[in-house]
Design an enzyme around this catalytic site. Structure first.
Site, PDB file in Angstrom:
ATOM      1  CD  GLU A  30      -1.400  28.256 -24.655  1.00  0.00           C
ATOM      2  OE1 GLU A  30      -2.027  29.040 -25.397  1.00  0.00           O
ATOM      3  OE2 GLU A  30      -1.913  27.268 -24.105  1.00  0.00           O
ATOM      4  CG  HIS A  31       2.644  32.465 -25.150  1.00  0.00           C
ATOM      5  ND1 HIS A  31       2.345  33.796 -24.963  1.00  0.00           N
ATOM      6  CD2 HIS A  31       2.306  31.839 -23.988  1.00  0.00           C
ATOM      7  CE1 HIS A  31       1.867  33.967 -23.728  1.00  0.00           C
ATOM      8  NE2 HIS A  31       1.830  32.797 -23.131  1.00  0.00           N
ATOM      9  CB  SER A 126     -14.083  35.569 -19.488  1.00  0.00           C
ATOM     10  OG  SER A 126     -13.043  36.371 -18.975  1.00  0.00           O
ATOM     11  CD  GLU A 159      -8.271  40.866 -25.416  1.00  0.00           C
ATOM     12  OE1 GLU A 159      -9.404  40.475 -25.789  1.00  0.00           O
ATOM     13  OE2 GLU A 159      -7.584  40.245 -24.594  1.00  0.00           O
ATOM     14  CG  ASP A 171      -7.755  33.871 -26.622  1.00  0.00           C
ATOM     15  OD1 ASP A 171      -7.172  32.792 -26.812  1.00  0.00           O
ATOM     16  OD2 ASP A 171      -7.343  34.741 -25.840  1.00  0.00           O
TER      17      ASP A 171
END
Ligand code: GLA
Length: 377
Positions: A30-31, A126, A159, A171
Protein backbone atom coordinates in the site's frame (compact mmCIF):
# COMPACT_ATOMS: atom_id res chain seq x y z
CA UNK A 1 -32.88 -1.81 -16.22
CA UNK A 2 -29.47 -2.44 -17.79
CA UNK A 3 -27.20 0.40 -18.83
CA UNK A 4 -28.11 0.00 -22.54
CA UNK A 5 -31.82 0.34 -21.71
CA UNK A 6 -31.04 3.38 -19.55
CA UNK A 7 -29.23 4.85 -22.53
CA UNK A 8 -32.26 4.31 -24.78
CA UNK A 9 -34.55 5.78 -22.12
CA UNK A 10 -32.33 8.86 -21.81
CA UNK A 11 -31.41 9.57 -25.40
CA UNK A 12 -33.99 7.80 -27.53
CA UNK A 13 -31.14 6.15 -29.46
CA UNK A 14 -29.32 2.86 -29.09
CA UNK A 15 -25.85 3.07 -27.53
CA UNK A 16 -23.11 2.06 -29.93
CA UNK A 17 -20.76 0.53 -27.36
CA UNK A 18 -20.80 -0.43 -23.71
CA UNK A 19 -17.51 -0.31 -21.78
CA UNK A 20 -17.03 -1.69 -18.30
CA UNK A 21 -14.28 -1.81 -15.71
CA UNK A 22 -13.85 -3.23 -12.21
CA UNK A 23 -13.14 -1.83 -8.75
CA UNK A 24 -10.29 -3.34 -6.78
CA UNK A 25 -8.87 -4.23 -3.42
CA UNK A 26 -5.15 -4.24 -2.83
CA UNK A 27 -3.96 -7.36 -1.00
CA UNK A 28 -0.65 -5.83 0.06
CA UNK A 29 1.84 -3.17 -1.04
CA UNK A 30 0.00 0.00 0.00
CA UNK A 31 1.13 3.49 -0.93
CA UNK A 32 3.97 1.99 -2.93
CA UNK A 33 2.83 2.87 -6.45
CA UNK A 34 4.06 6.48 -6.37
CA UNK A 35 7.15 5.29 -4.47
CA UNK A 36 8.41 2.95 -7.18
CA UNK A 37 7.57 -0.17 -5.17
CA UNK A 38 5.33 -3.15 -5.88
CA UNK A 39 1.65 -3.76 -5.14
CA UNK A 40 -0.51 -6.86 -5.33
CA UNK A 41 -4.14 -5.88 -6.03
CA UNK A 42 -7.06 -7.95 -7.33
CA UNK A 43 -9.93 -6.62 -9.42
CA UNK A 44 -13.32 -7.11 -7.81
CA UNK A 45 -16.40 -8.45 -9.56
CA UNK A 46 -18.16 -5.10 -8.91
CA UNK A 47 -18.01 -3.10 -12.12
CA UNK A 48 -18.99 0.21 -13.63
CA UNK A 49 -20.63 0.17 -17.04
CA UNK A 50 -20.69 3.04 -19.50
CA UNK A 51 -22.97 3.07 -22.54
CA UNK A 52 -21.81 5.46 -25.24
CA UNK A 53 -23.07 6.91 -28.49
CA UNK A 54 -22.46 9.91 -30.70
CA UNK A 55 -24.33 13.20 -30.72
CA UNK A 56 -24.24 15.76 -33.47
CA UNK A 57 -24.30 18.99 -31.44
CA UNK A 58 -20.66 18.98 -30.28
CA UNK A 59 -21.57 18.38 -26.64
CA UNK A 60 -20.48 15.83 -24.07
CA UNK A 61 -23.56 14.80 -22.10
CA UNK A 62 -23.06 12.67 -19.00
CA UNK A 63 -25.81 10.91 -17.13
CA UNK A 64 -25.35 8.70 -14.08
CA UNK A 65 -27.93 6.11 -13.08
CA UNK A 66 -26.92 6.63 -9.43
CA UNK A 67 -26.67 10.46 -9.47
CA UNK A 68 -29.62 10.89 -11.82
CA UNK A 69 -30.30 14.50 -10.93
CA UNK A 70 -26.74 15.55 -11.64
CA UNK A 71 -26.47 15.39 -15.43
CA UNK A 72 -23.56 17.22 -16.98
CA UNK A 73 -23.59 18.82 -20.42
CA UNK A 74 -20.59 20.70 -21.83
CA UNK A 75 -19.30 21.49 -25.31
CA UNK A 76 -16.41 19.14 -26.17
CA UNK A 77 -14.55 22.29 -27.17
CA UNK A 78 -14.81 23.59 -23.58
CA UNK A 79 -13.29 20.57 -21.82
CA UNK A 80 -10.09 22.52 -21.14
CA UNK A 81 -12.05 24.69 -18.71
CA UNK A 82 -12.29 21.83 -16.20
CA UNK A 83 -15.22 20.71 -14.10
CA UNK A 84 -16.26 19.93 -10.52
CA UNK A 85 -18.06 16.84 -9.23
CA UNK A 86 -18.34 13.26 -10.45
CA UNK A 87 -18.46 14.33 -14.11
CA UNK A 88 -14.81 15.40 -13.94
CA UNK A 89 -13.67 11.74 -13.83
CA UNK A 90 -15.46 11.02 -17.10
CA UNK A 91 -14.86 14.36 -18.83
CA UNK A 92 -11.20 14.23 -17.74
CA UNK A 93 -10.73 10.94 -19.58
CA UNK A 94 -12.27 12.31 -22.78
CA UNK A 95 -9.96 15.33 -22.36
CA UNK A 96 -6.87 13.20 -21.66
CA UNK A 97 -7.51 10.91 -24.63
CA UNK A 98 -7.25 14.01 -26.81
CA UNK A 99 -9.74 12.84 -29.44
CA UNK A 100 -10.76 15.48 -31.96
CA UNK A 101 -14.19 16.97 -31.27
CA UNK A 102 -14.95 18.54 -34.64
CA UNK A 103 -14.11 17.88 -38.26
CA UNK A 104 -14.87 14.84 -40.40
CA UNK A 105 -12.91 12.51 -38.04
CA UNK A 106 -14.17 14.25 -34.91
CA UNK A 107 -16.47 12.77 -32.31
CA UNK A 108 -19.17 15.31 -33.12
CA UNK A 109 -20.54 14.96 -29.59
CA UNK A 110 -20.97 12.15 -27.07
CA UNK A 111 -23.67 10.73 -24.84
CA UNK A 112 -22.36 8.67 -21.93
CA UNK A 113 -24.67 6.87 -19.52
CA UNK A 114 -22.91 5.52 -16.43
CA UNK A 115 -24.09 2.69 -14.21
CA UNK A 116 -21.62 2.54 -11.33
CA UNK A 117 -21.84 -0.69 -9.39
CA UNK A 118 -18.57 -0.24 -7.54
CA UNK A 119 -19.59 1.26 -4.19
CA UNK A 120 -18.47 4.91 -4.10
CA UNK A 121 -16.54 6.43 -1.23
CA UNK A 122 -15.61 2.92 -0.07
CA UNK A 123 -11.97 3.05 -1.16
CA UNK A 124 -12.60 0.39 -3.81
CA UNK A 125 -11.53 2.53 -6.78
CA UNK A 126 -14.91 3.45 -8.14
CA UNK A 127 -13.12 6.37 -9.80
CA UNK A 128 -10.61 4.22 -11.70
CA UNK A 129 -13.47 1.91 -12.73
CA UNK A 130 -15.37 4.89 -14.11
CA UNK A 131 -12.31 6.27 -15.89
CA UNK A 132 -11.35 2.98 -17.54
CA UNK A 133 -14.93 2.17 -18.54
CA UNK A 134 -15.30 5.63 -20.11
CA UNK A 135 -12.00 5.23 -21.96
CA UNK A 136 -12.98 1.83 -23.36
CA UNK A 137 -16.42 3.03 -24.49
CA UNK A 138 -15.26 6.35 -25.96
CA UNK A 139 -12.35 4.84 -27.89
CA UNK A 140 -14.69 2.23 -29.38
CA UNK A 141 -17.21 4.89 -30.44
CA UNK A 142 -14.41 6.97 -31.96
CA UNK A 143 -12.98 3.92 -33.74
CA UNK A 144 -9.58 4.61 -32.17
CA UNK A 145 -7.31 2.01 -30.68
CA UNK A 146 -4.90 2.58 -27.80
CA UNK A 147 -2.83 0.10 -25.84
CA UNK A 148 -3.94 -0.72 -22.32
CA UNK A 149 -0.82 1.07 -21.05
CA UNK A 150 -1.86 4.21 -22.94
CA UNK A 151 -5.34 3.94 -21.45
CA UNK A 152 -3.86 3.64 -17.95
CA UNK A 153 -1.75 6.74 -18.60
CA UNK A 154 -4.74 8.76 -19.89
CA UNK A 155 -6.89 7.76 -16.90
CA UNK A 156 -4.13 8.64 -14.41
CA UNK A 157 -3.68 11.98 -16.16
CA UNK A 158 -7.42 12.61 -15.91
CA UNK A 159 -7.32 11.92 -12.18
CA UNK A 160 -4.11 13.88 -11.47
CA UNK A 161 -4.60 16.88 -13.75
CA UNK A 162 -8.33 17.13 -14.35
CA UNK A 163 -9.80 15.97 -11.04
CA UNK A 164 -6.80 17.15 -9.04
CA UNK A 165 -6.16 13.98 -6.99
CA UNK A 166 -2.45 13.16 -6.94
CA UNK A 167 -2.94 9.39 -6.93
CA UNK A 168 -0.58 6.78 -8.38
CA UNK A 169 -1.40 4.25 -11.10
CA UNK A 170 -2.22 1.07 -9.17
CA UNK A 171 -6.01 1.31 -9.52
CA UNK A 172 -6.08 1.96 -13.26
CA UNK A 173 -3.39 -0.67 -13.89
CA UNK A 174 -5.31 -3.44 -12.16
CA UNK A 175 -8.56 -2.30 -13.80
CA UNK A 176 -6.95 -2.74 -17.22
CA UNK A 177 -4.77 -5.82 -16.65
CA UNK A 178 -6.50 -7.99 -14.01
CA UNK A 179 -7.22 -11.65 -14.65
CA UNK A 180 -10.08 -13.48 -12.91
CA UNK A 181 -8.86 -15.57 -9.96
CA UNK A 182 -5.46 -13.93 -10.10
CA UNK A 183 -3.78 -11.09 -8.28
CA UNK A 184 -1.65 -8.69 -10.29
CA UNK A 185 1.89 -8.08 -9.09
CA UNK A 186 2.83 -4.65 -10.39
CA UNK A 187 6.34 -3.21 -10.23
CA UNK A 188 5.93 0.54 -10.58
CA UNK A 189 9.63 1.28 -11.09
CA UNK A 190 10.12 -1.05 -14.06
CA UNK A 191 6.52 -1.21 -15.29
CA UNK A 192 6.63 -5.03 -15.12
CA UNK A 193 3.43 -6.90 -14.34
CA UNK A 194 2.74 -10.52 -13.56
CA UNK A 195 -0.46 -12.38 -12.72
CA UNK A 196 -0.21 -14.60 -9.64
CA UNK A 197 -2.91 -17.25 -9.03
CA UNK A 198 -5.15 -16.14 -6.18
CA UNK A 199 -7.33 -18.97 -4.91
CA UNK A 200 -7.45 -18.78 -1.12
CA UNK A 201 -9.03 -21.84 0.49
CA UNK A 202 -11.20 -19.56 2.68
CA UNK A 203 -12.68 -16.16 1.88
CA UNK A 204 -11.50 -12.64 1.37
CA UNK A 205 -14.11 -10.59 3.22
CA UNK A 206 -14.36 -6.95 2.15
CA UNK A 207 -15.59 -4.65 4.90
CA UNK A 208 -16.85 -1.23 3.81
CA UNK A 209 -16.47 0.76 7.02
CA UNK A 210 -18.79 3.50 5.73
CA UNK A 211 -16.29 6.04 7.04
CA UNK A 212 -16.15 8.66 4.28
CA UNK A 213 -13.08 8.36 2.11
CA UNK A 214 -11.74 10.88 -0.37
CA UNK A 215 -8.36 11.30 -1.99
CA UNK A 216 -8.92 14.80 -3.30
CA UNK A 217 -8.28 16.20 0.20
CA UNK A 218 -4.82 17.15 1.36
CA UNK A 219 -3.78 14.10 3.40
CA UNK A 220 -2.99 11.81 0.48
CA UNK A 221 -1.04 14.53 -1.33
CA UNK A 222 0.84 15.25 1.89
CA UNK A 223 1.95 11.62 2.20
CA UNK A 224 3.15 11.65 -1.37
CA UNK A 225 5.08 14.90 -0.90
CA UNK A 226 6.74 13.61 2.28
CA UNK A 227 7.90 10.50 0.42
CA UNK A 228 9.23 12.51 -2.50
CA UNK A 229 11.08 14.80 -0.09
CA UNK A 230 12.54 11.78 1.75
CA UNK A 231 13.71 10.24 -1.55
CA UNK A 232 15.43 13.51 -2.50
CA UNK A 233 17.04 13.72 0.93
CA UNK A 234 18.42 10.18 0.55
CA UNK A 235 19.47 10.69 -3.04
CA UNK A 236 17.41 7.75 -4.35
CA UNK A 237 15.15 7.87 -7.40
CA UNK A 238 12.33 6.09 -5.59
CA UNK A 239 11.80 5.84 -1.87
CA UNK A 240 11.15 2.11 -2.27
CA UNK A 241 14.82 1.81 -3.35
CA UNK A 242 15.98 2.89 0.13
CA UNK A 243 16.93 0.36 2.81
CA UNK A 244 15.98 0.30 6.48
CA UNK A 245 19.18 2.01 7.63
CA UNK A 246 18.63 4.85 5.17
CA UNK A 247 15.03 5.26 6.29
CA UNK A 248 16.10 5.44 9.93
CA UNK A 249 18.80 7.98 9.09
CA UNK A 250 16.27 10.63 8.03
CA UNK A 251 16.40 13.61 10.39
CA UNK A 252 12.75 14.59 10.03
CA UNK A 253 10.64 12.29 12.26
CA UNK A 254 7.60 12.41 9.94
CA UNK A 255 9.66 11.55 6.86
CA UNK A 256 11.36 8.80 8.89
CA UNK A 257 8.04 7.16 9.75
CA UNK A 258 6.76 7.45 6.16
CA UNK A 259 9.99 5.96 4.82
CA UNK A 260 9.88 3.17 7.40
CA UNK A 261 6.46 2.17 6.09
CA UNK A 262 7.63 2.21 2.48
CA UNK A 263 10.74 0.13 3.20
CA UNK A 264 9.05 -2.43 5.46
CA UNK A 265 6.01 -2.68 3.17
CA UNK A 266 8.28 -3.40 0.20
CA UNK A 267 9.82 -6.29 2.14
CA UNK A 268 6.36 -7.56 3.07
CA UNK A 269 5.32 -7.64 -0.59
CA UNK A 270 8.32 -9.83 -1.42
CA UNK A 271 7.50 -12.17 1.49
CA UNK A 272 3.80 -12.18 0.61
CA UNK A 273 4.48 -13.33 -2.96
CA UNK A 274 6.68 -16.12 -1.57
CA UNK A 275 3.95 -17.13 0.89
CA UNK A 276 1.30 -17.01 -1.82
CA UNK A 277 3.30 -19.17 -4.20
CA UNK A 278 3.96 -21.65 -1.37
CA UNK A 279 0.26 -21.70 -0.42
CA UNK A 280 1.19 -20.58 3.10
CA UNK A 281 -2.02 -18.68 3.88
CA UNK A 282 -1.38 -18.08 7.60
CA UNK A 283 1.94 -16.45 6.65
CA UNK A 284 0.25 -14.37 3.97
CA UNK A 285 -2.31 -13.29 6.57
CA UNK A 286 0.36 -12.26 9.09
CA UNK A 287 1.96 -10.07 6.43
CA UNK A 288 -1.40 -8.42 5.74
CA UNK A 289 -1.75 -7.63 9.43
CA UNK A 290 1.81 -6.30 9.53
CA UNK A 291 0.92 -4.04 6.62
CA UNK A 292 -2.05 -2.68 8.56
CA UNK A 293 0.05 -1.94 11.63
CA UNK A 294 2.59 -0.10 9.51
CA UNK A 295 -0.13 1.95 7.76
CA UNK A 296 -1.64 2.74 11.15
CA UNK A 297 1.53 3.58 13.08
CA UNK A 298 4.09 4.77 10.52
CA UNK A 299 2.11 5.97 7.52
CA UNK A 300 -0.76 7.19 9.72
CA UNK A 301 -3.54 6.73 7.18
CA UNK A 302 -5.84 4.46 9.19
CA UNK A 303 -8.92 5.57 11.11
CA UNK A 304 -10.74 4.07 14.09
CA UNK A 305 -13.35 2.31 11.92
CA UNK A 306 -10.59 0.48 10.02
CA UNK A 307 -8.73 -0.47 13.20
CA UNK A 308 -11.90 -1.78 14.87
CA UNK A 309 -12.68 -3.92 11.80
CA UNK A 310 -9.15 -5.33 11.66
CA UNK A 311 -8.99 -6.11 15.38
CA UNK A 312 -12.42 -7.77 15.42
CA UNK A 313 -11.62 -9.85 12.33
CA UNK A 314 -8.35 -11.08 13.83
CA UNK A 315 -9.99 -11.88 17.17
CA UNK A 316 -12.59 -13.93 15.25
CA UNK A 317 -9.89 -16.10 13.67
CA UNK A 318 -8.98 -14.32 10.41
CA UNK A 319 -5.52 -15.28 9.12
CA UNK A 320 -4.88 -11.61 8.49
CA UNK A 321 -6.67 -8.30 8.07
CA UNK A 322 -5.79 -4.81 6.94
CA UNK A 323 -7.10 -1.57 5.59
CA UNK A 324 -6.91 -1.48 1.80
CA UNK A 325 -6.45 1.43 -0.61
CA UNK A 326 -5.55 4.99 0.29
CA UNK A 327 -6.98 4.97 3.82
CA UNK A 328 -8.66 7.78 5.79
CA UNK A 329 -11.84 5.69 5.77
CA UNK A 330 -12.86 3.27 3.05
CA UNK A 331 -12.58 -0.49 3.31
CA UNK A 332 -10.72 -3.22 5.16
CA UNK A 333 -10.13 -6.80 4.02
CA UNK A 334 -9.90 -9.97 6.08
CA UNK A 335 -8.54 -13.32 4.87
CA UNK A 336 -10.36 -16.13 6.63
CA UNK A 337 -9.70 -19.86 6.96
CA UNK A 338 -12.27 -22.11 5.22
CA UNK A 339 -15.67 -21.69 6.84
CA UNK A 340 -14.51 -18.70 8.90
CA UNK A 341 -16.14 -15.84 7.00
CA UNK A 342 -19.47 -15.75 8.87
CA UNK A 343 -17.76 -15.60 12.22
CA UNK A 344 -15.58 -12.70 11.02
CA UNK A 345 -18.54 -10.79 9.61
CA UNK A 346 -20.55 -11.29 12.82
CA UNK A 347 -17.62 -10.24 14.99
CA UNK A 348 -16.99 -7.08 12.99
CA UNK A 349 -20.69 -6.13 13.01
CA UNK A 350 -20.85 -6.75 16.78
CA UNK A 351 -17.71 -4.68 17.40
CA UNK A 352 -19.17 -1.77 15.39
CA UNK A 353 -22.40 -1.92 17.39
CA UNK A 354 -20.44 -2.02 20.66
CA UNK A 355 -18.33 0.96 19.62
CA UNK A 356 -21.36 2.96 18.49
CA UNK A 357 -20.22 3.01 14.84
CA UNK A 358 -22.51 2.96 11.81
CA UNK A 359 -23.04 -0.64 10.67
CA UNK A 360 -20.42 -1.71 8.13
CA UNK A 361 -21.32 -3.35 4.84
CA UNK A 362 -19.79 -6.65 3.75
CA UNK A 363 -18.86 -7.19 0.12
CA UNK A 364 -17.70 -10.09 -1.97
CA UNK A 365 -13.92 -10.32 -2.34
CA UNK A 366 -13.78 -12.62 -5.40
CA UNK A 367 -11.13 -11.73 -7.97
CA UNK A 368 -12.69 -10.54 -11.23
CA UNK A 369 -11.52 -9.65 -14.72
CA UNK A 370 -10.32 -6.49 -16.49
CA UNK A 371 -11.97 -3.66 -18.36
CA UNK A 372 -13.69 -4.61 -21.58
CA UNK A 373 -15.89 -3.15 -24.28
CA UNK A 374 -18.46 -4.61 -26.61
CA UNK A 375 -21.20 -3.55 -28.95
CA UNK A 376 -24.53 -3.11 -27.29
CA UNK A 377 -26.27 -6.40 -26.46
C1 GLA B 1 -5.30 5.08 -3.77
C2 GLA B 1 -4.59 5.58 -5.01
C3 GLA B 1 -3.57 4.56 -5.49
C4 GLA B 1 -2.65 4.11 -4.36
C5 GLA B 1 -3.46 3.74 -3.12
C6 GLA B 1 -2.59 3.42 -1.94
O1 GLA B 1 -6.08 3.97 -4.09
O2 GLA B 1 -5.52 5.82 -6.04
O3 GLA B 1 -2.82 5.11 -6.55
O4 GLA B 1 -1.68 5.07 -4.06
O5 GLA B 1 -4.36 4.76 -2.76
O6 GLA B 1 -1.85 2.26 -2.16
Amino acid sequence: MGVAEEFVARTGAEPVFVGSAPGRVNLIGEHLDYNGGRSLPIALTYRTQVAAGRRDDGRLVLHSVQAHDEDVSVPLSALDDGMEGWGAYAAGVVWALGLPGDGPDGLGGLDLVVDGRVPTGAGLSSSAALECAVAMAVLAVAGESRTSDEIVAACVRAENEYVGASTGSMDQTVAMFAEPEHALLIDFASGDRRSVPWAPPGDLVVIDTKAAHTLVGGEYAERRQACEAAARELGVEWLADADAAQAESLADPVQRRRARHVVTESARVTDAVTALEAGDWPAFGRLMTGSHESLRDDYEVSVRELDVAVEAALAAGAWGARMTGGGFGGSAIALTPPGGADEVREAVAAAYAREGLRPPEFLDGSAGGPAEVGPRG
